[in-house]
Motif scaffolding. Structure first.
Motif, mmCIF file in Angstrom:
data_model
loop_
_atom_site.group_PDB
_atom_site.id
_atom_site.type_symbol
_atom_site.label_atom_id
_atom_site.label_comp_id
_atom_site.label_asym_id
_atom_site.label_seq_id
_atom_site.Cartn_x
_atom_site.Cartn_y
_atom_site.Cartn_z
ATOM 1 N N PRO A 159 0.906 -1.075 0.055
ATOM 2 C CA PRO A 159 0.056 0.203 0.067
ATOM 3 C C PRO A 159 0.982 1.302 -0.058
ATOM 4 N N ILE A 160 0.043 2.292 -0.356
ATOM 5 C CA ILE A 160 1.009 3.681 -0.323
ATOM 6 C C ILE A 160 0.577 4.458 1.165
ATOM 7 N N ASN A 161 1.460 4.771 1.607
ATOM 8 C CA ASN A 161 1.311 5.506 3.166
ATOM 9 C C ASN A 161 0.742 6.918 2.842
ATOM 10 N N PRO A 162 -0.555 6.856 3.544
ATOM 11 C CA PRO A 162 -1.259 8.047 3.218
ATOM 12 C C PRO A 162 -0.833 9.335 4.114
ATOM 13 N N GLU A 163 0.368 8.788 5.023
ATOM 14 C CA GLU A 163 0.992 10.346 5.974
ATOM 15 C C GLU A 163 2.107 10.896 5.097
ATOM 16 N N THR A 164 2.576 10.094 4.156
ATOM 17 C CA THR A 164 3.689 10.664 3.108
ATOM 18 C C THR A 164 3.232 11.889 2.421
ATOM 19 N N LYS A 165 4.263 12.955 2.534
ATOM 20 C CA LYS A 165 3.819 14.175 1.790
ATOM 21 C C LYS A 165 4.495 13.877 0.379
ATOM 22 N N GLN A 166 3.718 13.592 -0.845
ATOM 23 C CA GLN A 166 4.400 13.378 -2.183
ATOM 24 C C GLN A 166 3.277 13.833 -3.249
ATOM 25 N N THR A 167 3.837 13.774 -4.494
ATOM 26 C CA THR A 167 2.827 13.866 -5.397
ATOM 27 C C THR A 167 2.275 12.864 -6.289
ATOM 28 N N ILE A 168 0.978 12.634 -6.069
ATOM 29 C CA ILE A 168 0.436 11.380 -6.661
ATOM 30 C C ILE A 168 -0.456 11.804 -7.886
ATOM 31 N N ALA A 169 -0.069 11.167 -9.184
ATOM 32 C CA ALA A 169 -0.765 11.660 -10.261
ATOM 33 C C ALA A 169 -1.792 10.466 -10.387
ATOM 34 N N VAL A 170 -2.999 10.753 -10.808
ATOM 35 C CA VAL A 170 -4.144 10.052 -10.764
ATOM 36 C C VAL A 170 -4.359 10.309 -12.342
ATOM 37 N N ILE A 171 -4.149 9.247 -13.128
ATOM 38 C CA ILE A 171 -4.280 9.532 -14.619
ATOM 39 C C ILE A 171 -5.389 8.332 -15.128
ATOM 40 N N GLY A 172 -6.369 9.094 -15.994
ATOM 41 C CA GLY A 172 -7.527 8.013 -16.601
ATOM 42 C C GLY A 172 -8.654 8.401 -16.508
ATOM 43 N N GLU A 173 -9.607 8.439 -17.371
ATOM 44 C CA GLU A 173 -10.904 8.785 -17.554
ATOM 45 C C GLU A 173 -11.604 8.124 -16.415
ATOM 46 N N ALA A 223 -13.751 2.609 -1.312
ATOM 47 C CA ALA A 223 -13.393 1.068 -1.278
ATOM 48 C C ALA A 223 -11.828 0.903 -1.695
ATOM 49 N N LEU A 224 -11.940 1.677 -2.866
ATOM 50 C CA LEU A 224 -10.654 1.376 -3.623
ATOM 51 C C LEU A 224 -9.636 2.197 -2.837
ATOM 52 N N ALA A 225 -9.788 3.344 -2.239
ATOM 53 C CA ALA A 225 -8.793 4.097 -1.257
ATOM 54 C C ALA A 225 -8.518 3.212 -0.103
ATOM 55 N N ASP A 226 -9.444 2.559 0.560
ATOM 56 C CA ASP A 226 -9.281 1.610 1.504
ATOM 57 C C ASP A 226 -8.153 0.750 1.467
ATOM 58 N N VAL A 227 -7.883 0.352 0.079
ATOM 59 C CA VAL A 227 -7.185 -0.901 -0.227
ATOM 60 C C VAL A 227 -5.783 -0.353 -0.689
ATOM 61 N N LEU A 228 -5.910 0.748 -1.192
ATOM 62 C CA LEU A 228 -4.558 1.455 -1.725
ATOM 63 C C LEU A 228 -3.706 2.144 -0.588
ATOM 64 N N SER A 229 -4.598 2.237 0.371
ATOM 65 C CA SER A 229 -3.762 3.235 1.647
ATOM 66 C C SER A 229 -3.346 1.968 2.571
ATOM 67 N N GLY A 230 -3.986 0.655 2.384
ATOM 68 C CA GLY A 230 -3.757 -0.394 3.524
ATOM 69 C C GLY A 230 -4.604 -0.373 4.721
ATOM 70 N N ASP A 231 -5.505 0.435 4.634
ATOM 71 C CA ASP A 231 -6.670 0.513 5.553
ATOM 72 C C ASP A 231 -7.566 -0.963 5.622
ATOM 73 N N VAL A 232 -7.603 -1.362 4.328
ATOM 74 C CA VAL A 232 -7.907 -2.764 4.308
ATOM 75 C C VAL A 232 -7.063 -3.812 3.385
ATOM 76 N N ASN A 233 -6.938 -4.726 4.055
ATOM 77 C CA ASN A 233 -6.059 -5.657 3.124
ATOM 78 C C ASN A 233 -6.625 -6.257 2.149
#
Length: 725
Positions: A367-381, A533-543
């Motif tokens: 997962p991506i650590n939600p506490e990290t300060k970084q730039t996340i590019a979300v690309i796609g329609e 739900a997607l953010a839950d998984v990408l962040s590791g809140d949900v395995n």
């Protein structure tokens, strides 16, 4: 202890006797009603009066039957006699994840919770029949309607559909399992004549329908559009009269798919009960009610009057319709229902969370650590496109739909989240895809520029529910991603190596960029709570714990339906032959030794598991025995998670060709970090039988078998040898 056992037996016996007495009383009441009905009134109950209702009998207080499209939610209200929406303001719903996502959970308890919730919404909206679930088998990744179904394996589809059906029907709303049967493509669906072996029919395509009837006690069944052996399946002598209502003892109502009736006498004599949608313009263009000219309307009435058809035929149909009413709108004890409440949105989110599949995760990129300060590019329609609309009859008008971009932005508040569309598809109206009007080169260049300056790229692409993608009444044209997404991904990966791909789709896709992606997530159509739900998984809140309900081939020709000529798929316009026979999905890949891109049952986790021990009580069995298998599993990682133990069977000495392995049991096991658990399985030896065409029955042969214990069809960890006498 004996006294307690005796009390329990007596209580159970009394309960069974009470149920039988109730059913007997209802049947007597139905007899009395039939005696009071005129022939004209009986016939009228057997066909539509509007797009989504069939008539009652006002003078006797018999209500209308109201139906709604499903199976992922209750569709918005349609006008009485057109396909236009009625424009109500109180017909929004909870959009639940598509059934591919539900199947991916491998969690029957969650399927029941899903069924209860969607049934509550149907009940609140005063619907008597919810048109779902769909259990047609995933034969080809081009089928436009695969997203509504439960995958390629008949056992998985059976196990997951039964609790869904039971959940819906706790609300006094009939589930309507569909599309019976062999509606496994959308191209030429209204007339294609499917030919296949009896073995393939009984082993692959019928089991989920059989389970729906015999185990789920489903109250209605929807016929399919296509033909089987020259006869339309919605009024089929073998499929409905002999198998469904004969062998399986189905006592409910058979409803057409909208417009799938084609002949009065066949419909009357071969088991069709309610005819819907036979293509008239209804009240708008005729002096008389055009619904009266359906096959099961005036033509049916005339055949009874002139003695060509016996009145007992319509009596049977009316008996079934009244029986359904006593279970639904004439049941005074049924609950009131609920609509679009917090509880339902939570169910939708839970199904979405468990259905998301982690296909690849190189060096624990996610997962991506939600506490990290970084730039996340979300690309796609697909990061912003609504997916509850479109797709055909299962489209929904939801109270809200959280997009992937919104979910990511709200969870990753410490990051700089930027979005680029990257590509555009344009809207779809029926069979016409309208160009977006946006410049593809400009969109692509803007996305590459955004990707260059990002720490992480989340590409949210895949398919959508437009024509010739994941959509009713049209199949996909190929396996690759549409709208230049493969080329766009190649350009993005050339400027940024930290790319995770999130696929929103109901079908397998080709992945020419697979080796360069750091992570790949299969996200399905996740409904109202998709982005959360997607953010839950990408962040590791949900395995993640989802498992693939169908195989991803490397290329289209690796799929069994596409390994032959056009007669196998899509057919020659008239006929189609299922040349892969029983070797559907992983059965084909395993038996033909064709490596899939991702195998049936595959799905990764943020933790790790180890199967330590697997043992059976004895190794010799006979017909009717239950194999007691125990498997010990340990979470060897550092976070809590869930794994699906999958039990396959291999027949070592069969007299006929059999697949290398067939799924016969599974169990989803939740484990804390470091925890071990023993899981017990009871597997019926009779499930090892094959359908013997020479006997026209199931045949359990003596000999050596193997129990294959694994966590995917291509990840077998333990093998146990047994003998069957």
């Amino acid at each position: 202890m004996k006294q307690l056992f005796l009390v329990l037996v007596l209580m159970l016996s009394a309960n069974v006797s009470f149920i039988f007495a109730q059913e007997e009383a209802v049947e007597k009441q139905i007899d009395q009603i039939i005696d009071q009905l005129s022939l004209e009134e009986k016939v009228k109950m057997c066909h539509a009066q509007s797009k989504f209702s069939s008539p009652g009998v006002e003078r006797l207080g018999i209500p209308e039957i109201w139906m709604s499209d499903g199976p992922h939610g209750v569709r918005a209200e349609i006008e009485w006699d057109s396909w236009s929406y009625a424009g109500w303001t109180n017909d929004s719903c909870t959009a639940f994840p598509a059934l591919t996502a539900l199947a991916s959970t491998f969690n029957p308890a969650l399927a029941h919770k899903y069924g209860v919730a969607v049934g509550e919404e149907a009940r609140y909206r005063k619907k008597d029949i919810l048109l779902g679930p769909g259990v047609n088998i995933y034969r080809t990744p081009l089928n436009g309607r695969n997203f509504e179904y439960m995958g390629e394996d008949p056992y998985l589809a059976s196990i997951m559909s039964v609790p869904y059906i039971q959940g819906v029907q706790t609300n006094g709303v009939a589930a309507c399992v569909k599309h019976y049967v062999l509606n496994n493509q959308e191209i030429w669906r209204s007339h294609i004549n499917v030919q296949l072996s009896d073995r393939a029919l009984h082993e692959i395509y019928l089991p989920a329908f059989k389970a729906a009837v015999e185990e789920g006690d489903v109250w209605s069944v929807m016929g399919a559009y296509n033909k089987y052996n020259g006869q339309h399946t919605s009024h089929h002598e073998v499929l409905i009269k002999q198998i469904l209502k004969g062998d399986w003892g189905f006592d409910g109502v058979v409803v057409t798919d909208w417009g799938s009736a084609h002949d009065t006498k066949e419909a009357a004599l071969n088991g069709l009960d309610i005819e819907m949608g036979t293509g008239t313009d209804g009240l708008t263009t005729s002096k008389e009610n055009a619904y009266d000219y359906y096959y099961l309307a005036k033509p049916f009435l005339e055949m009874i009057k002139n003695g060509e058809i016996d009145e007992s035929v319509v009596d049977d149909k009316v008996r079934r319709i009244l029986r359904l009413m006593y279970r639904t709108n004439m049941d005074k004890t049924r609950p009131f229902g609920k609509k679009a409440n917090a509880e339902h949105f939570q169910v939708a989110r839970e199904v979405a969370q468990e259905g998301i599949i982690l296909l690849k995760n190189s060096k624990s990129f996610l997962p991506i650590n939600p506490e990290t300060k970084q730039t996340i590019a979300v690309i796609g329609e697909n990061a912003t496109r609504m997916m509850t609309v479109g797709g055909g009859s299962s489209e929904l008008k939801t109270v809200h739909e959280i997009s992937p971009l919104q979910g990511i932005e709200e969870r990753f508040t410490n990051a700089n989240v930027v979005h680029a569309m990257g590509y555009a598809s344009g809207p779809s109206v029926y069979d016409n895809v309208i160009p977006s009007g946006l410049d593809a080169d400009s969109l692509q260049q803007a996305a590459v520029d955004v990707a260059k300056n990002a720490d992480i790229v989340l590409f949210v692409g895949g398919l959508n529910k437009s024509h010739e993608q994941d959509c009713e009444n049209g199949d996909r044209k190929g396996l690759n991603l549409p709208f230049g997404q493969d080329e766009l991904l190649a350009d993005i990966m050339a400027v940024n190596k930290n790319v995770a791909v999130v696929l929103v789709s109901g079908n397998a896709v080709a992945m020419p960029w697979q080796s360069k992606a750091k992570a790949i997530v299969q996200a399905w159509y996740l409904g109202s709570e998709a982005g959360y739900a997607l953010a839950d998984v990408l962040s590791g809140d949900v395995n993640p714990s989802g498992k693939l309900p169908f195989s991803f081939p490397v290329k289209l020709e690796d799929n069994g339906a596409h390994a032959f000529d056009e007669l196998s798929y899509p057919g020659d316009g008239t006929d189609q032959v299922y040349k892969e026979d029983i070797l559907v999905g992983y059965r084909w890949h395993d038996t033909k030794n064709i490596k899939p891109l991702y195998a049936f049952g595959h799905g990764l986790s943020y933790t790790s598991f180890k199967v330590n021990n697997a043992a059976v009580a004895i190794t010799n069995y006979k017909k009717g025995d239950s194999i007691q298998l125990s498997v010990e599993i340990t979470n060897t990682g550092k976070v809590d998670g869930a794994e699906v133990i999958q039990i396959y069977v291999h027949d070592k000495e069969s007299s006929v060709m059999r697949p290398i392995k067939e799924l016969k049991s599974f169990e989803k096991v939740g484990l804390n970090a470091g925890q071990s658990k023993k899981v017990d399985f009871n597997i019926d030896v009779n499930a090892f039988a094959f359908y013997d065409e020479t006997q026209r029955d199931w045949n359990l042969e003596s000999g050596a078998y193997q129990l294959l214990i694994g966590t995917a069809s291509d990840k077998i960890i333990k093998t146990i040898n047994i003998q069957v006498e």
